[in-house]
Design a protein around this motif. Structure first.
Motif, PDB file in Angstrom:
ATOM      1  N   GLN A  29       5.814  14.827  -8.591  1.00  0.00           N
ATOM      2  CA  GLN A  29       6.994  14.967  -7.973  1.00  0.00           C
ATOM      3  C   GLN A  29       8.146  15.413  -9.122  1.00  0.00           C
ATOM      4  N   ILE A  30       8.222  14.315 -10.264  1.00  0.00           N
ATOM      5  CA  ILE A  30       8.979  14.709 -11.523  1.00  0.00           C
ATOM      6  C   ILE A  30       8.517  15.768 -12.181  1.00  0.00           C
ATOM      7  N   GLN A  31       7.506  16.095 -12.268  1.00  0.00           N
ATOM      8  CA  GLN A  31       6.986  17.239 -13.080  1.00  0.00           C
ATOM      9  C   GLN A  31       7.286  18.693 -12.200  1.00  0.00           C
ATOM     10  N   ALA A  32       7.411  18.426 -11.052  1.00  0.00           N
ATOM     11  CA  ALA A  32       7.845  19.670 -10.013  1.00  0.00           C
ATOM     12  C   ALA A  32       9.370  19.885  -9.819  1.00  0.00           C
ATOM     13  N   PHE A  33      10.110  18.686 -10.518  1.00  0.00           N
ATOM     14  CA  PHE A  33      11.624  18.780 -10.042  1.00  0.00           C
ATOM     15  C   PHE A  33      12.319  19.769 -10.342  1.00  0.00           C
ATOM     16  N   SER A  34      13.078  20.362  -9.403  1.00  0.00           N
ATOM     17  CA  SER A  34      14.026  21.426  -9.752  1.00  0.00           C
ATOM     18  C   SER A  34      15.257  21.123  -8.667  1.00  0.00           C
ATOM     19  N   ILE A  35      16.336  21.120  -9.516  1.00  0.00           N
ATOM     20  CA  ILE A  35      17.605  20.867  -8.995  1.00  0.00           C
ATOM     21  C   ILE A  35      18.073  21.924  -7.818  1.00  0.00           C
ATOM     22  N   ARG A  55       1.102  -1.230  -0.105  1.00  0.00           N
ATOM     23  CA  ARG A  55      -0.001  -0.067  -0.167  1.00  0.00           C
ATOM     24  C   ARG A  55       0.828   1.294  -0.138  1.00  0.00           C
ATOM     25  N   HIS A  56       1.785   1.361   0.620  1.00  0.00           N
ATOM     26  CA  HIS A  56       2.816   2.160   0.835  1.00  0.00           C
ATOM     27  C   HIS A  56       3.519   2.556  -0.530  1.00  0.00           C
ATOM     28  N   LEU A  57       3.824   1.564  -1.107  1.00  0.00           N
ATOM     29  CA  LEU A  57       4.718   1.523  -2.482  1.00  0.00           C
ATOM     30  C   LEU A  57       3.881   2.241  -3.435  1.00  0.00           C
ATOM     31  N   VAL A  58       2.377   1.646  -3.699  1.00  0.00           N
ATOM     32  CA  VAL A  58       1.336   2.135  -4.587  1.00  0.00           C
ATOM     33  C   VAL A  58       1.246   3.757  -4.276  1.00  0.00           C
ATOM     34  N   HIS A  59       1.048   3.982  -3.036  1.00  0.00           N
ATOM     35  CA  HIS A  59       0.867   5.691  -2.483  1.00  0.00           C
ATOM     36  C   HIS A  59       2.198   6.244  -3.159  1.00  0.00           C
ATOM     37  N   ASP A  60       3.343   5.795  -3.052  1.00  0.00           N
ATOM     38  CA  ASP A  60       4.363   6.653  -3.434  1.00  0.00           C
ATOM     39  C   ASP A  60       4.538   6.728  -4.822  1.00  0.00           C
ATOM     40  N   LEU A  61       3.962   5.564  -5.610  1.00  0.00           N
ATOM     41  CA  LEU A  61       4.266   5.607  -6.893  1.00  0.00           C
ATOM     42  C   LEU A  61       3.200   6.447  -7.563  1.00  0.00           C
ATOM     43  N   PHE A  79      12.290  11.090 -17.015  1.00  0.00           N
ATOM     44  CA  PHE A  79      11.546  10.396 -16.109  1.00  0.00           C
ATOM     45  C   PHE A  79      10.007  10.620 -15.983  1.00  0.00           C
ATOM     46  N   GLY A  80       9.652  11.372 -16.882  1.00  0.00           N
ATOM     47  CA  GLY A  80       8.176  11.918 -16.856  1.00  0.00           C
ATOM     48  C   GLY A  80       7.517  11.076 -17.982  1.00  0.00           C
ATOM     49  N   GLU A  81       8.299  10.437 -18.593  1.00  0.00           N
ATOM     50  CA  GLU A  81       7.457   9.678 -19.768  1.00  0.00           C
ATOM     51  C   GLU A  81       6.875   8.420 -19.103  1.00  0.00           C
ATOM     52  N   LYS A 138       2.496   9.396  -6.435  1.00  0.00           N
ATOM     53  CA  LYS A 138       2.758  10.616  -6.091  1.00  0.00           C
ATOM     54  C   LYS A 138       3.914  11.108  -6.952  1.00  0.00           C
ATOM     55  N   LEU A 139       4.698  10.150  -7.520  1.00  0.00           N
ATOM     56  CA  LEU A 139       5.951  10.358  -8.197  1.00  0.00           C
ATOM     57  C   LEU A 139       5.828  11.279  -9.526  1.00  0.00           C
ATOM     58  N   PRO A 140       4.671  11.033 -10.432  1.00  0.00           N
ATOM     59  CA  PRO A 140       4.651  11.830 -11.813  1.00  0.00           C
ATOM     60  C   PRO A 140       4.585  13.409 -11.308  1.00  0.00           C
TER      61      PRO A 140
END
Length: 112
Positions: free
Chosen positions: A37-43, A25-31, A110-112, A33-35
């Motif tokens: 997070q990637i779209q908001a990524f800023s180094i 369940r935690h893995l699915v929840h994190d996955l 990573f966003g694809e 949120k991932l898209p």
């Protein structure tokens, strides 16, 4: 396999099922949120351990090299100044452009 072994394995799997389900369940929840997070990524927004501890190792106080400086120097090698748009003669503009290029590449890769 003996019947005792099968019973023991069954009991072990039954006992681990709630743990596995909870982890899944935690893995699915994190996955999920991932898209976003990637779209908001800023180094530029990345937190560095060294910077949050004033470049000193907690406990010992030994100096820590700056992770951000090392990463930015690496980006300098990946995106040399002569590859950048000539309109950016200001070094701060050039660095901002390098960071922006890197951000875009991470989002695309990573966003694809």
């Amino acid at each position: 396999l003996t019947s005792q072994t099968l019973v023991l394995v069954s009991l072990m799997l039954t006992g681990l099922s709630p743990i596995a389900a909870h982890s899944f369940r935690h893995l699915v929840h994190d996955l999920k949120k991932l898209p976003a997070q990637i779209q908001a990524f800023s180094i530029s927004d990345a937190a560095c351990f060294c910077c949050t501890h004033d470049h000193r190792m907690p406990g010992s106080g030994d100096p820590l090299p700056c992770d951000r400086e090392i990463v930015y120097e690496t980006l300098e090698h990946w995106f040399p100044a002569n590859d950048l748009n000539a309109e950016h003669s200001n070094p701060f503009d050039a660095e901002a452009q390098k960071l922006s290029i890197f951000d875009a590449q991470v989002r695309q890769l990573f966003g694809e």
